[in-house]
Structure formats: structure tokens, C-alpha cells
Design an enzyme around this catalytic site. Structure first.
Site, PDB file in Angstrom:
ATOM      1  N   HIS A  50      30.585  43.850  39.938  1.00  6.22           N
ATOM      2  CA  HIS A  50      31.292  42.575  39.901  1.00  6.22           C
ATOM      3  C   HIS A  50      31.702  42.288  38.454  1.00  6.22           C
ATOM      4  O   HIS A  50      31.041  42.739  37.506  1.00  6.22           O
ATOM      5  CB  HIS A  50      30.393  41.443  40.387  1.00  6.22           C
ATOM      6  CG  HIS A  50      30.093  41.496  41.846  1.00  6.22           C
ATOM      7  ND1 HIS A  50      29.577  40.418  42.525  1.00  6.22           N
ATOM      8  CD2 HIS A  50      30.238  42.483  42.768  1.00  6.22           C
ATOM      9  CE1 HIS A  50      29.406  40.732  43.796  1.00  6.22           C
ATOM     10  NE2 HIS A  50      29.799  41.990  43.964  1.00  6.22           N
ATOM     11  N   GLU A  52      31.369  39.716  36.607  1.00  5.34           N
ATOM     12  CA  GLU A  52      30.318  39.090  35.803  1.00  5.34           C
ATOM     13  C   GLU A  52      29.312  40.113  35.313  1.00  5.34           C
ATOM     14  O   GLU A  52      28.909  40.097  34.147  1.00  5.34           O
ATOM     15  CB  GLU A  52      29.560  38.032  36.626  1.00  5.34           C
ATOM     16  CG  GLU A  52      30.402  36.921  37.183  1.00  5.34           C
ATOM     17  CD  GLU A  52      30.831  37.175  38.617  1.00  5.34           C
ATOM     18  OE1 GLU A  52      31.424  38.245  38.897  1.00  5.34           O
ATOM     19  OE2 GLU A  52      30.581  36.305  39.463  1.00  5.34           O
ATOM     20  N   CYS A  80      28.230  34.898  42.844  1.00  6.35           N
ATOM     21  CA  CYS A  80      27.368  35.149  44.003  1.00  6.35           C
ATOM     22  C   CYS A  80      25.909  35.073  43.532  1.00  6.35           C
ATOM     23  O   CYS A  80      25.631  34.937  42.339  1.00  6.35           O
ATOM     24  CB  CYS A  80      27.678  36.522  44.599  1.00  6.35           C
ATOM     25  SG  CYS A  80      27.185  37.908  43.537  1.00  6.35           S
ATOM     26  N   CYS A  83      25.040  37.709  40.822  1.00  8.46           N
ATOM     27  CA  CYS A  83      25.584  37.422  39.493  1.00  8.46           C
ATOM     28  C   CYS A  83      24.952  36.175  38.874  1.00  8.46           C
ATOM     29  O   CYS A  83      24.729  36.124  37.663  1.00  8.46           O
ATOM     30  CB  CYS A  83      27.102  37.290  39.573  1.00  8.46           C
ATOM     31  SG  CYS A  83      27.901  38.872  39.984  1.00  8.46           S
TER      32      CYS A  83
END
Length: 146
Positions: A50, A52, A80, A83
């Protein structure tokens, strides 16, 4: 260019690569950009790639430290749970996100990681910054796939 504008650029680049359009930027206490990234889940065949996660790892690597206590994570979509927990473990000072994510978010929705009593570090959170632009990018991306 503001950090959220850079994150939106990263999200657009992710969309162009066929990734869910999420971008992230890490800035230090002075606002200098330490790292920037867009989703690379499909490219790397890695569900943890991801934006992040990639930006947090890059910023920590740049500094040679495991904590980013003076840093701000700027991201185009509410993080999410994975993260959000990572932001907690990296001990970022702030998380600023654009679009809210009622389905997969882990900050204001879902797991609400920072509100959990066992969360070891809860950063300041600001949501809704440039929300309409980030949400439009996501809507356009998914509409094109239907």
C-alpha cells in the site's frame, strides 16, 4: 505544491499503472518531503504494498530510524487497519487523509485502530483534506473497471 497535492499525483500515477489510486507522502516537522509513494500491490503481487507502507518504509530507511516521531503521513484515502497500525508502530505525529473509507478504513471506520485501548501510539488525525478530489479519482477508477 502541498503534500496532499503530491499524494494526489502519486494516486493518479498508481491509477495509470492499474493500481487502486492511493498516494501517500511523509513530511518532517518542517514540512519537507521525506518519501512519496503510490499503491504497488498489483505490480509487486504484494498485498502489503500500500502507498502508506511504501512511504513509511522509505522515510524510515532514509533516516536510518524505525520511528518517525516528528513526521506527518499524508494519504489520499483513509488508511486501512494495516496501514493505521503501521503508522502507530512508526510513531508518526499526524495522519492527514483525504477521502473517508467506510468499507475498508481503519481510522474513522472499521477497526478504528487509534481508538483501541491497546494501541501503543495514537497520532493526531485530520480527515477530509481534499476529499472530493481523492473520492472522484477513486470513483473514476472503479467505474472504468465495471
Amino acid at each position: 505544491m502541498t503534500p496532499m497535492e503530491i499524494a494526489l499525483e502519486e494516486a493518479q500515477a498508481a491509477a495509470e499503472r492499474g493500481e487502486v489510486p492511493v498516494g501517500a507522502v511523509i513530511t518532517d516537522a518542517r514540512g519537507a518531503v521525506l518519501a512519496r509513494a503510490g499503491n504497488r500491490v498489483e505490480e509487486r503481487r504484494d498485498p502489503s504494498a500500500h502507498a502508506e507502507m511504501l512511504a513509511l518504509r522509505a522515510a524510515a530507511g532514509l533516516r536510518g530510524e524505525k520511528h518517525l516521531a516528528d513526521a506527518t503521513l499524508w494519504v489520499t484515502l483513509e488508511p486501512c487497519a494495516m496501514c493505521a497500525q503501521s503508522a502507530s508502530l512508526f510513531r508518526v505525529a499526524r495522519v492527514v487523509f483525504a477521502a473517508y473509507d467506510p468499507k475498508g478504513g481503519g481510522v474513522e471506520h472499521g477497526a478504528r485502530v487509534f481508538a483501541h485501548p491497546q494501541c501503543n501510539h495514537a497520532p493526531e488525525v485530520v480527515g477530509g483534506v481534499r476529499e472530493s478530489e481523492a473520492a472522484a479519482l477513486l470513483r473514476e477508477f472503479f467505474a472504468a473497471r465495471r
